[in-house]
Design an enzyme around this catalytic site. Sequence first.
Site, PDB file in Angstrom:
ATOM      1  N   ILE A  77       0.830  -1.200   0.000  1.00  0.00           N
ATOM      2  CA  ILE A  77       0.000   0.000   0.000  1.00  0.00           C
ATOM      3  C   ILE A  77       0.863   1.248   0.000  1.00  0.00           C
ATOM      4  CG2 ILE A  77      -1.694   1.331   1.320  1.00  0.00           C
ATOM      5  CD1 ILE A  77      -2.808  -1.281   2.366  1.00  0.00           C
ATOM      6  N   GLY A  78       1.929   1.232   0.788  1.00  0.00           N
ATOM      7  CA  GLY A  78       2.782   2.418   0.868  1.00  0.00           C
ATOM      8  C   GLY A  78       4.102   2.095   1.520  1.00  0.00           C
ATOM      9  N   ASP A 120       0.376  14.954  14.715  1.00  0.00           N
ATOM     10  CA  ASP A 120       0.846  14.894  13.324  1.00  0.00           C
ATOM     11  C   ASP A 120      -0.347  14.793  12.374  1.00  0.00           C
ATOM     12  OD1 ASP A 120       2.720  14.953  11.284  1.00  0.00           O
ATOM     13  OD2 ASP A 120       3.042  12.785  11.312  1.00  0.00           O
ATOM     14  N   GLY A 149       7.441   4.208   3.651  1.00  0.00           N
ATOM     15  CA  GLY A 149       8.064   5.406   4.193  1.00  0.00           C
ATOM     16  C   GLY A 149       9.540   5.173   4.388  1.00  0.00           C
ATOM     17  N   GLY A 150      10.196   6.136   5.036  1.00  0.00           N
ATOM     18  CA  GLY A 150      11.634   6.032   5.211  1.00  0.00           C
ATOM     19  C   GLY A 150      12.060   4.869   6.087  1.00  0.00           C
ATOM     20  N   MET A 151      11.189   4.465   7.040  1.00  0.00           N
ATOM     21  CA  MET A 151      11.582   3.426   7.992  1.00  0.00           C
ATOM     22  C   MET A 151      10.636   2.236   8.005  1.00  0.00           C
ATOM     23  SD  MET A 151      12.783   5.802  11.219  1.00  0.00           S
ATOM     24  CE  MET A 151      11.141   6.508  11.415  1.00  0.00           C
ATOM     25  N   LYS A 163       1.366  -3.066   9.014  1.00  0.00           N
ATOM     26  CA  LYS A 163       2.325  -1.961   9.004  1.00  0.00           C
ATOM     27  C   LYS A 163       3.625  -2.436   9.651  1.00  0.00           C
ATOM     28  CE  LYS A 163       2.790   2.889  10.402  1.00  0.00           C
ATOM     29  NZ  LYS A 163       2.071   4.058  10.962  1.00  0.00           N
ATOM     30  N   VAL A 219       3.761  -0.479   4.499  1.00  0.00           N
ATOM     31  CA  VAL A 219       2.401  -0.903   4.810  1.00  0.00           C
ATOM     32  C   VAL A 219       1.930  -1.812   3.686  1.00  0.00           C
ATOM     33  CG1 VAL A 219       0.048  -0.211   5.351  1.00  0.00           C
ATOM     34  CG2 VAL A 219       1.954   1.269   6.015  1.00  0.00           C
TER      35      VAL A 219
END
Length: 422
Positions: A17-18, A137, A20-22, A40, A25
Amino acid sequence: MQARDRIGDRYELTYPIGRGGMGQVWAGYDERLDRPVAVKFLRQMEVPEDEREVAVKRFRREARVTARLDHPGVPVVHDLGEHGQDLYIVMQLVPGVVLADLIAEQEELPVGEVASIAAQICSVLAVAHDASLVHRDLKPQNVMITPSGVVKVLDFGVAALLGPAEASRLTATGHTLGTPAYIAPEQASGGAVGPGADLYALGCILFEMLAGKPPYEAKNAPDMLRRHMQSPVPIVTEHRSNVPDDLAHLLFCLLAKDPADRPASAAEMQQLLTPFLDERHRLGVVAIRTAEPAAPVRPPEAAFLPQRRSQPEVVEVRARARELAENERFVQAAEVLEHALRSEPDAEPLAGEIVALRLDLANLYMLAGDFRQARHAFEALARDLDQSEVEHDLAEECRQQAMVCEFELGEPSGTTERRAIH
């Protein structure tokens, strides 16, 4: 990570799905409970060593914080575990569109839709704040809107406890948590963060939904933080003239530099938004105009489904669904067929391969115990077959199966549509 990997001896990864940097998902499938999930991951080895301990604590905190928030606007957390050197959270898989993508597509959203989205975010924040949690956030990338118009607030990984526990916040030395374009002045300056910071972020999101861009723009993060702390509050009507004056004033208050000048609470803010809902959105319905609202990302089965399917490809799709059903993975099998049918919306409804897929899907709904959905599927297929006067026996079989569904639902017989037998 790759498709078909098994996690925790029960979750099968299906498609990404996605990333990120770390972390990553993935959409996945819970084999034990026959349901789709989101998994995740925190990839510990991809986190700088001096930040790893903080990242792990924050990741675990996200699972605990999200799990304790009982609200339809917060994804349900199912599990937390470790897979090799990685940590994972198993959550409800939320279909729909990310708010950031919706804004990018439409730029300026209708006022009634904006008010509905913002009011639903306020409902989530009210529950979080009552639980002494502040998100910290909030941004369009962390807001999902389902096909039915329900808003889901994601990523409570930065959430902090209010009160005395705030002194031990999980912040790496020298780092400011939050996203610069949506960060409150007090948060940007490193001061105490309370519910007002979430309301300020909501103001930034509200401004962007109305104007098509955030309230402040800057070349880099430090300059953006200075803009939030020092620049005058922008007036949304200078960017979009048809915003109601009362809504523009409310937005101006949300973006106040001093938290004391903002609305007193998320619950109060939700009430203040009510006058701007049109009749459709008062019923909680948001029209999401996307090409494919039912799923955010195509599953891997799409790889062998071109725009027009040949008979061998239909056979392959049906075989995949049958294989899943034989392993009692009825929900996942139904998703394979649903996607196959969605991928060709203009196809003739009585084409041989379409009829086969629709019949398989209706039967799968029955096997999964979703008798209401099965009844609707059988009735719709029977009606379409009746139009052709060709598949009389199959149409009658569909009506009989619909009657079975009625009995399973405990509904009175005779409600299913029937064609007179000549």
